[in-house]
Write an enzyme that holds these catalytic residues in place. Sequence first.
Site, PDB file in Angstrom:
ATOM      1  N   SER A 295       0.843  -1.201   0.000  1.00 58.93           N
ATOM      2  CA  SER A 295       0.000   0.000   0.000  1.00 58.93           C
ATOM      3  C   SER A 295       0.874   1.245   0.000  1.00 58.93           C
ATOM      4  O   SER A 295       1.880   1.320   0.692  1.00 58.93           O
ATOM      5  CB  SER A 295      -0.942   0.009   1.210  1.00 58.93           C
ATOM      6  N   SER A 328       2.557  -2.324   4.173  1.00 63.09           N
ATOM      7  CA  SER A 328       2.621  -0.887   3.906  1.00 63.09           C
ATOM      8  C   SER A 328       3.964  -0.507   3.299  1.00 63.09           C
ATOM      9  O   SER A 328       4.990  -1.118   3.601  1.00 63.09           O
ATOM     10  CB  SER A 328       2.413  -0.088   5.192  1.00 63.09           C
ATOM     11  N   ASP A 329       3.952   0.504   2.441  1.00 66.38           N
ATOM     12  CA  ASP A 329       5.219   1.100   2.049  1.00 66.38           C
ATOM     13  C   ASP A 329       5.810   1.766   3.285  1.00 66.38           C
ATOM     14  O   ASP A 329       5.094   2.125   4.232  1.00 66.38           O
ATOM     15  CB  ASP A 329       4.996   2.125   0.927  1.00 66.38           C
ATOM     16  N   SER A 330       7.115   1.943   3.286  1.00 68.32           N
ATOM     17  CA  SER A 330       7.790   2.466   4.475  1.00 68.32           C
ATOM     18  C   SER A 330       7.213   3.814   4.894  1.00 68.32           C
ATOM     19  O   SER A 330       7.126   4.741   4.076  1.00 68.32           O
ATOM     20  CB  SER A 330       9.283   2.600   4.206  1.00 68.32           C
TER      21      SER A 330
END
Length: 803
Positions: A295, A328-330
């Site tokens: 995401s 999740s993306d970072s």
Amino acid sequence: MMKYKSLAVIALTLLADSAIAQHKNIYHKGWVDFNKNGKMDVFEDSSKPIEARVKDLLSQMNLDEKTCQTATLYGYGRVLKDEMPTPEWKTKIWKDGIANIDEELNSLPYNKKAVTEYSFPFSKHANAINTVQKWFVEETRLGIPVDFSNEGIHGLCHDRATPFPAPVNIGSTWNKKLVYQAGSIVGREARALGYTNVYAPILDVARDPRWGRVVECYAEDPFLIAEMGKQMTLGIQDQGAAATLKHYAVYSVPKGGRDGQARTDPHVAPREMHELFLYPFRRVIQEAKPMGIMSSYNDWNGEPVTGSYYFLTELLRKQFGFDGYVVSDSEAVEFLSGKHHVAEDYKEAVRQSIQAGLNVRTHFTMPENFILPLRELVKDGSLSMKTLDERVADVLRVKFRLGLFDDPYVKDPATADKKVHTKADEELAVQLNRESMVLLKNEKNLLPLAINKYKNILVTGPLAAEIDYTTSRYGPSNNPIISILDGIKAFVGNNAKVNYSKGCEVIDAKWPESEIIATELTTEEQAQIDKAVADAKVSDIVIAVVGETDNQVGESKSRTGLNLPGRQLLLLQALYATGKPIVMVMVNGRPLTINWENRYLPAILQAGFPGPSAGKVVAETLFGENNPGGKLTMTYPKSIGQIELNFPFKPGSQAGQGKNDDPNGNGKTRVLGALYPFGYGLSYTTFEFSNLQISKTEIHQQADIQISVDVKNTGTRKGDEVVQLYLKDLVSSVTTYESVLRGFDRVSLAPGETKTLKFVLHPDDLALLDKNMNWTVEPGKFQVMIGNSSEDIKLKKEFTVIN
């Protein structure tokens, strides 16, 4: 104090050794006693359905264990401080397990702290991963295995793995079979090394070339991205690894193409979002069944994606049918409170993300930063155990699908040395590079160069000896690299003298400000150009290698201009003034506004961002051993003032504004048209299309239609042509695109050879979003167009859809 600390460490070590001794009996024929209770539970029984196994395991987990399955532990040198398990791990939060460990022991070259002795030889890494996995299986209460994840958008992000060109080059091959083979290599190498989850492919739609990450995208067209992404996903997952698609969703069009904190502001209408930016994700999810989604950390219409139930549950799971887990993306979770301000604090951001449908949080901080607030949310009733169970079940389901509960270890670590970066793998990687070469101009057939015609060759330009673009943060590292200069020297051998003069640097001292305020050349800069000019005057031909490096395009490297940076145009103009023939080789990760270059230089080859074999492949192409057959996947604008200028486009949206185009037209005030259109690319041979056939002139709404066309090599060299099928909906209830790409095939033909290519159009290819935002195939006429670019259409035929 030190004495007592040493005693404590010894005690912990003895406890750990004792525990391992107690767990020796957990391994049985055909099953593992993960929870160490001496019997085969349902979740340990491979003959049971996955859903029953998930349910059984979930029923045995406590809150601490469940929450530990919702976070990533970044690997050694990123967050994890230890290369191998230590007694202190028993005091860490992952004593209760962890969802995944990312980039574990891969020797990421961009982070010196991550360099490790365990990355190579490959068998050593496989053994090391087994050691880490063994700790989680044997030293945690339930023994839930870890999903080891790693990047892999152009080859696995590991020390000396097989390196592919950047995704912008992979797209330019238009070769689905080759992309599947590349994905198969990535998946095989991942599993051989101990990785079980690959963060690839990128399905972002690159509509603004100013954006830095276009180099990591396949194309600007959603159909082409979907086809390439599908093959990469199938290739990875057919080898038993999970593919995690990124970046979901609407990530690739920040307003103005601006990067950094402004990556939160895409201005995309709902219909456009579904037809362009969500289309590749929907297609790949439904047709390739990826196990992972990443995401993104942008918002859409004021709603941050990672905190959005609409994006993560309604669309992703209920409409698209995704059944894997979302990571999740970072920093995407942190941004809900820290950037978007839709959550009053981080704890609320955690709640929103889990409630929305996020399964696993990833960031370059310790996993407890997410896990501890999550535990508090459940304990104080802000988040239900039912919701947490659903999120954890998704993670466990993927681990079962990966076979981690049947055999959690790399079976034969020693074989990794024979399975990773083989000779055959290297040959395929080189072929990917070859097929990504795009010939943009070839006046009077200057190319290919006859090796016996030019005895004095000048290779110049700031990219001639540069190699940094061949290796990126998200791909393999530490492979031998051939610069374009060295590649030309090796190819030419003793047949000609090859001189080198750099000519200029990639950028000047005032860049990028020098793009808007010109500055005088320094004495050193003038001397560099003068030296190249002097060398050009005594040469038979000039090969100028210009463009961008990894410092000008990539993540957080958006641009305000698209010309060649620095003094490169001045160098080219000075070389042109010598009257010598000039071949321009362009190393670029994005479309560039090379207007002067296109008008005056006789030959231009787009090399893009090839892999470590760059020099070998470029030399083969310049001298004719490789006939370029790649096609552009992104429109080249003439000016940044034209942006966005893409395919597909709405009727009239890219037209002129004179009286022929506009009833109120009042003349010329802007430059029209693309410098090079989508799908464009030349060859050293010529092709002819004929005999377009459509299986039926009338079809029902849910029927397929077959299309065939003949393509012939009418030239004197063997070459590849990319046959492109475009579709036009002639009358519709809503405004549709002027035409859309709905088929393509790359075919290799000997001189005089003819092949018949066949395409099938499915109902989904004809569908549009109606006024109620439902996908439907409307009755009416459609036009099939066959060409070798979006603007060079050779053949047309119509068919009608009836109720």
